[in-house]
Every structure is written in structure tokens, then in C-alpha cells.
Design a protein around this motif. Structure first.
Motif: not given
Length: 328
Positions: A114-125, A211-212, A252-259, A264-271
Motif C-alpha cells: 500500500s505504501m508503494g501505491f500511495s507514493f504514486v497516488d501522491a504524485l498523481l495528485s 498512506e502518504i 522490502w518485500d511487499g513493495f510493488p515492482a517499478i513496472d 498504476h500511474y498510467d491507469a490514473n493519468s491522461p499523460r
């Protein structure tokens, strides 16, 4: 503070905070309210005061957004009061994962995921904020931002040759990286707010979940192509064992891989992410050149040799990573 209606009486429980390597943080209490003061170091750099003013400006612009950030209380751009520009912000109830995980986070791989995806969600926001609506005219120079990157950092690397004793950059794939960046520069993504130094050491997580709590250290923030930040994520995200040159998190186990994070960013951003490799290579190139500066200064006796050697090894690792990305 009196003139801004921020309480009265003495400052109590004053203590310095760790976490800022270039600027100073001080926590204190006044009338039962806790404040965090951020200011430049005692021996200021040429642009220290303007950096404080810029940080305060972007934090103020984010006040009514979903971006997790330290809430700005007040800012003082005049240097007469403390000898430097400074600002006050709300304290953050959070921790930096690169300094160690609390037991709750260290014991549960699902929380770390969850921390890994929250890290990207903060950037998306952050990247969803339209700077044109936030009174940020003149905050950075978004026009021609990508075109300026390679010449700017190439020039900085060449300037290190002026350091006495520095033999020049011994860096793998240097010519290939420069050629790749010039030949494959994409059309810029729509202008947004760039954090400029987005990695795991510059976010704080909430103690109770994954969460961030806040994105911190906004001194490199500007306007331009926000995919610069995502390129940094790709460049700095730790490998499968949690190691990543300049930072490490264990376990580190549990954190998402970079792909997974990119998807996740791609699915939630129009860029358009079709040129993400270019941004990742630029991140490796730019950061490596910044670190190589300390290596050059060490030759001239202006930095500890051990530290210069360590950062040079990190630069080599970044350039090797850029070479691998180019070859894929």
C-alpha cells in the motif's frame, strides 16, 4: 508572529529537527500550538533566500488541493528579521521510510505494498493540479523546459574540469546517454507542477497505515513537464532486494515492482508515457552529474575524499542504469 495573529508569549519546547540536509528545521510551541520553522543554513548559499520564498509560494498554492504536503502557516520573505527568508508550517504526523519502518509497517508486506501505491497516488495528485489556476505566474520557465535539460547539465559537468586535480568524468555510457537524450527528446507533457526531487526520502508516511502524510523538501519545485518526476521514480526505485544506491528500505518485500507503479500511474493519468524511458535516462544523467560535483570538489580538497568516492560510485551506478535502459 504577533502581527500575524499567531499567538503571544514566549516560544517553548524549542528543538531542532533532523531531515533537512541543505536547510534547517526547528520545532517550537506557542500558546499550545506547534509550529515548524524552515530557513536556510547559517552559511547561506547565493540563492538560499529565494529558495525559501519559492518553497513557501508553492506550499501556499497547494493549500486547497488533495496533494499531501506540509500546510503553510505564514511566510516571511524579508531577511531583516532572522537574517534569512523563512516560513512556518504545520507539523507532520509521519515518518520517513528510509530512516526505518515502524513495527506496524515492518511486519506486514500488505502495508508496504500500500505504501508503494500511495507514493504514486501522491504524485498523481500533484500532477493533476493546474498551475494556471494557482497564481504561479513566473514560477519557473515551462517553455522550452525539456530542450534546456541536456545542454544545462552537460555544461555543469564540463565546469568540473576547472576543479584542481579533477581528471575529468570517468563515467560509463556518457556519450551514448547524451546522444540518446538529444535524439529522442519527446514532445512535452502538458505543463504542471514538478516537485523536482521526488523519491522515497522526500515523503513521509502516516504511522497508522500505508498512506502518504506529506511530500516534503520542495526546494527544486518548478513548472514544466511533470513526467520529470516519474522519471525520477523509475531511476531511484529500489531493486528487488530494497537497495538503490542512495537509499534503502528494509524489509522490502511487499513493495510493488517499478513496472506496477508505472502501470498504476498510467491507469490514473491522461499523460502519454510512451517516452518514459527518456525521462528515466534524464533522471539518471542529471542526478549523476549533480553527485559527480562532490567527487570533483574532493580532488580539489573541498570535500572529504571518502564522500566524493561514495557519490562517484553512485553516479557510476546511475549511468550504468541509464545504459541498460537505452539498451532495452
Amino acid at each position: 508572529m504577533d502581527g500575524k495573529g499567531l499567538g503571544s508569549g514566549p516560544l517553548e519546547s524549542v528543538e531542532p529537527l533532523a531531515g533537512g540536509t541543505q536547510n534547517l528545521l526547528l520545532r517550537f510551541v506557542r500558546n499550545g500550538r506547534t509550529f515548524i520553522l524552515r530557513r536556510p543554513p547559517e552559511h547561506k548559499r547565493k540563492n538560499s533566500d529565494e529558495t525559501m520564498r519559492r518553497e513557501a509560494r508553492v506550499l501556499g498554492a497547494l493549500a486547497d488541493t488533495d496533494v499531501p504536503h506540509p500546510r503553510l502557516i505564514a511566510a516571511e520573505g524579508d531577511t531583516d528579521i532572522l537574517g534569512a527568508a523563512f516560513y512556518l508550517m504545520e507539523p507532520i504526523d509521519g515518518f520517513q521510510a528510509t530512516s526505518g519502518l515502524p513495527a506496524f509497517h515492518a511486519s506486514d508486506p500488505a502495508v508496504r505494498r500500500s505504501m508503494g501505491f500511495s507514493f504514486v497516488d501522491a504524485l498523481l495528485s500533484l500532477h493533476a493540479v493546474d498551475p494556471a489556476t494557482k497564481n504561479l505566474d513566473g514560477f519557473g520557465k515551462p517553455d522550452g523546459y525539456l530542450e534546456r535539460q541536456v545542454p544545462r547539465w552537460q555544461s555543469q559537468l564540463e565546469s568540473y574540469n576547472e576543479m584542481e586535480g579533477y581528471p575529468g568524468p570517468d563515467l560509463p555510457y556518457l556519450a551514448e546517454i547524451q546522444a540518446f537524450l538529444e535524439a529522442n527528446r519527446p514532445e512535452p507533457s502538458p505543463t504542471g507542477i514538478i516537485h523536482g526531487d521526488y523519491h522515497l526520502a522526500n515523503v513521509m508516511f502516516r504511522p497508522a497505515d500505508g498512506e502518504i502524510a506529506a511530500i516534503v523538501d520542495w526546494e527544486l519545485a518548478t513548472q514544466g513537464d511533470p513526467l520529470i518526476d516519474l522519471g525520477l521514480v523509475v531511476a531511484f526505485w529500489p531493486e528487488a532486494d530494497g537497495a538503490a544506491g542512495m537509499m534503502s528500505i528494509q524489509p522490502w518485500d511487499g513493495f510493488p515492482a517499478i513496472d506496477e507503479l508505472v502501470a498504476h500511474y498510467d491507469a490514473n493519468s491522461p499523460r502519454d508515457l510512451s517516452s518514459l524511458d527518456w525521462y528515466a535516462v534524464l533522471a539518471c544523467y542529471k542526478t549523476g552529474i549533480i553527485l559527480e560535483g562532490t567527487h570533483a570538489r574532493a580532488f580539489a580538497g573541498k570535500a572529504p575524499k571518502e564522500f566524493g568516492d561514495l557519490l562517484h560510485a553512485t553516479t557510476v551506478g546511475l549511468f550504468e542504469k541509464a545504459g541498460r535502459i537505452i539498451g532495452e
